[in-house]
Design a protein around this motif. Structure first.
Motif, short mmCIF file in Angstrom:
data_model
loop_
_atom_site.label_atom_id
_atom_site.label_comp_id
_atom_site.label_asym_id
_atom_site.label_seq_id
_atom_site.Cartn_x
_atom_site.Cartn_y
_atom_site.Cartn_z
N LYS A 223 107.95 40.01 19.17
CA LYS A 223 106.75 39.75 19.06
C LYS A 223 106.13 41.01 19.72
O LYS A 223 105.41 41.05 20.50
CB LYS A 223 106.14 38.56 19.86
N GLU A 257 103.31 43.02 16.24
CA GLU A 257 102.68 41.69 15.68
C GLU A 257 101.35 41.60 16.56
O GLU A 257 100.90 40.26 16.36
CB GLU A 257 103.71 40.58 15.91
N ARG A 258 101.22 42.25 17.60
CA ARG A 258 99.81 42.11 18.31
C ARG A 258 99.40 43.19 18.91
O ARG A 258 100.07 44.32 19.29
CB ARG A 258 100.12 40.97 19.34
N ARG A 303 100.57 29.34 8.31
CA ARG A 303 100.26 28.40 9.34
C ARG A 303 99.51 29.37 10.69
O ARG A 303 98.35 28.97 11.29
CB ARG A 303 101.80 27.88 9.98
N HIS A 304 100.26 30.28 10.70
CA HIS A 304 99.60 31.38 11.82
C HIS A 304 98.05 31.74 11.58
O HIS A 304 97.29 31.78 12.23
CB HIS A 304 100.39 32.36 11.98
N ASP A 307 95.64 28.83 11.78
CA ASP A 307 95.72 28.19 13.27
C ASP A 307 94.53 29.42 13.98
O ASP A 307 93.64 29.25 14.70
CB ASP A 307 96.61 28.30 14.18
N ALA A 308 94.67 30.65 13.45
CA ALA A 308 93.88 31.69 14.01
C ALA A 308 92.30 31.54 13.55
O ALA A 308 91.32 31.46 14.30
CB ALA A 308 94.31 33.09 13.61
N LEU A 343 98.69 30.79 17.86
CA LEU A 343 100.22 31.22 17.23
C LEU A 343 100.50 32.50 16.98
O LEU A 343 101.25 33.15 17.16
CB LEU A 343 100.42 30.50 16.14
N VAL A 344 99.19 33.27 16.47
CA VAL A 344 99.48 34.57 15.82
C VAL A 344 99.83 35.66 16.78
O VAL A 344 100.11 36.76 16.67
CB VAL A 344 98.19 35.10 14.83
N GLU A 347 103.68 33.41 18.76
CA GLU A 347 105.02 33.23 18.05
C GLU A 347 105.26 34.16 17.04
O GLU A 347 104.14 34.76 16.44
CB GLU A 347 104.80 31.86 17.54
N THR A 349 105.58 36.15 13.65
CA THR A 349 105.18 35.73 12.46
C THR A 349 105.93 36.32 11.17
O THR A 349 106.01 35.53 10.29
CB THR A 349 103.86 36.24 12.29
#
Ligand code: NAD
Length: 463
Positions: A223, A257-258, A303-304, A307-308, A343-344, A347, A349
């Motif tokens: 991640k 991813e972030r 799903r991510h 959720d975001a 989640l984004v 977890e 993605t």
């Protein structure tokens, strides 16, 4: 009969053909038999022929494109694998050469040694870069003198057959089709194992390997964070991060991813990133972003995203999975207003999502980056290299790209270990990585003459 879905059409066009357990065991036995001759031979010429064939073979490329739905990254995989074979052919002999005999601390004793390759190495690999991740460990293992059996992912098996046609007869390398059942059957048949894949499967494989008393090197999920500090060249940084997050449509362990951006430059950075991301098209429209390779991954990405958005994130670009001709695509998706409740941000993605979060300063950026179960790699962008490296040194990861992103995808010279859940075992990269496939044997030779050395004087009780 397992049908394999084509990522461009969404339709099955290949039937998985795994070996039976008995066939797998006899193939492993055959490879073991071949290993002795391989160990005794000059391995460079045969491996060089393999590299040359891989570099130019169109059938291999076509199968890899059919497996993954993308062409650019497939070409790159082919080129990188050919290059890594040449590199190991050049480097392996010196790295594995027996050390010169040297005097020990005990008088009269000389220490020599040699590298003893494992007879049979197993490789279990994932679908996101099928050729590269099937071969990245197989090649140094072969160069070390091991026989190798590879079980690529059941999602991308088409490249196996054309690749096997290129393997010279004397090279003890076998790739087999199959799913987790074949992978599990392989574990007790080998002497050492490299597994690349998800954390849940990695745990299972590690447990099976421990039961079989087989050393397992685990290369698992990530991640990866990018940190952007005030003073960084924002335009270059946005381009680098966009590349690092969207190459292979984000389906890489070392994808960014972030993204944590110092508050003073956050808004400007998000605007720049969104403008660049919005201009990047899908391969089905002539752009660079390929389809989502594994259908199961779509559910994770959706799903991510949901959720975001539900928790208040703002979508600047992309934001939905699109269907074109049966294939499934996700455009580069820039999100702001994100935090670690989502989640984004926590977890893996494995898609082209770029969530950007403001941070007060470098301390908060480091705290956020380290607030993760994963510890694969990271990127830091700052005004100067010294500042960036000071931040990099505080990150709980095995590799940090400084003023660039995801460089471990292209640069394999740096030794790195995975931190936290991202893996276990010796470095897959750099010169040390070949040492995973050998054991070291020492020869401790007494060259003294004449009187017994003092440690033989047991009857005098002097030892
Ligand atoms: P996965 O864990 O689902 O499958 C990986 C491989 O394990 C496949 O070949 C599969 O058939 C096999 N397998 C499944 N069950 C098994 C079992 N019980 N015993 C033995 N083998 C079994 O992973 P995936 O979805 O194919 O790949 C994506 C994951 O791989 C992501 O988490 C990604 O981050 C990770 N990855 C890591 C690296 C790295 O270098 N760290 C590189 C690429 C991908």
């Amino acid at each position: 009969m397992t049908q394999v879905r084509n990522p461009l059409t969404g339709k099955p066009d290949h039937v998985l053909c795994p070996p039976s357990a008995a066939h797998l065991a006899s193939a492993a036995a055959g490879l073991r038999e071949a290993a002795a001759a391989w160990r005794a031979t000059d391995r460079g010429p045969a491996l060089t022929r393999l590299a040359q064939a891989i570099a130019t073979d169109d059938a291999l490329l076509e199968a890899l494109v059919a497996d993954t739905g993308r062409t650019g990254e497939s070409l790159l995989e082919r080129q990188i694998v050919a290059g890594l074979i040449h590199r190991w052919v050049a480097q392996a002999p010196a790295l594995l050469a027996a050390p010169d005999d040297a005097p020990a601390s005990l008088p009269g004793i000389v220490v020599g040694g040699e590298a003893v390759p494992y007879e049979l190495v197993g490789v279990i690999s994932p679908w996101n870069l099928p050729l590269l991740l099937g071969m990245i460990d197989a090649v140094p293992a072969l160069a070390a003198g091991c026989a190798v059996i590879v079980k690529p992912s059941e999602v991308t098996p088409r490249f196996i057959e054309p690749l096997m046609r290129l393997v010279p007869e004397e090279v003890p390398l076998l790739l087999v089709e199959g799913d987790g059942t074949t992978g599990a059957e392989m574990v007790p048949l080998v002497d050492a194992l490299v597994f690349t894949g998800s954390v849940p499967t990695g745990r299972k494989v590690a447990q099976a390997a421990a039961r079989a008393f087989v050393p397992a090197f685990l290369e698992l999920g990530g991640k990866d964070p990018a940190i952007v500090l005030e003073g960084a060249d924002l335009d270059r940084t946005a381009s680098a991060i966009l590349w690092g997050a969207t190459a292979n449509a984000g389906q890489s362990c070392q994808s960014i991813e972030r993204i944590y951006v110092e508050r003073s430059v956050h808004d400007e950075f998000v605007d720049l990133l969104a403008a660049k991301a919005g201009a990047v098209g899908l391969t089905c429209e002539g752009g660079p972003i390929g389809p989502i390779i594994a259908a199961d991954q779509v559910e994770v990405i959706e799903r991510h995203l949901a959720d975001a958005v539900e928790r208040g994130a703002r979508v600047h670009t992309g934001g939905v999975v699109e269907e074109h001709g049966g294939g499934l695509w996700c455009r580069p998706t820039v999100l702001s207003g994100v935090d670690h409740s989502m989640l984004v941000m926590t977890e893996e993605t494995f898609g082209p999502l770029l969530p950007v979060m403001p941070v007060a300063d470098a301390d908060e950026a480091v705290a956020m980056a380290n607030d993760s179960a994963y510890g694969l790699s990271a990127a830091v962008f700052a005004a100067d290299e010294t500042g960036a490296r000071a931040v990099a040194a505080r990150l709980q990861v095995g590799a940090v790209s400084v003023n660039d992103a995801s460089l471990t995808a292209l640069v394999h010279e740096g030794e790195k270990n995975s931190f936290k859940l991202s893996g276990l075992g010796g470095s897959r990269m750099g010169k040390a990585s070949i040492q995973r496939f050998v054991r070291r044997r020492s020869y401790l030779v007494n060259r003294s003459q004449g009187a017994d050395p003092w440690w033989h004087n047991t009857e005098k009780g002097e030892n």
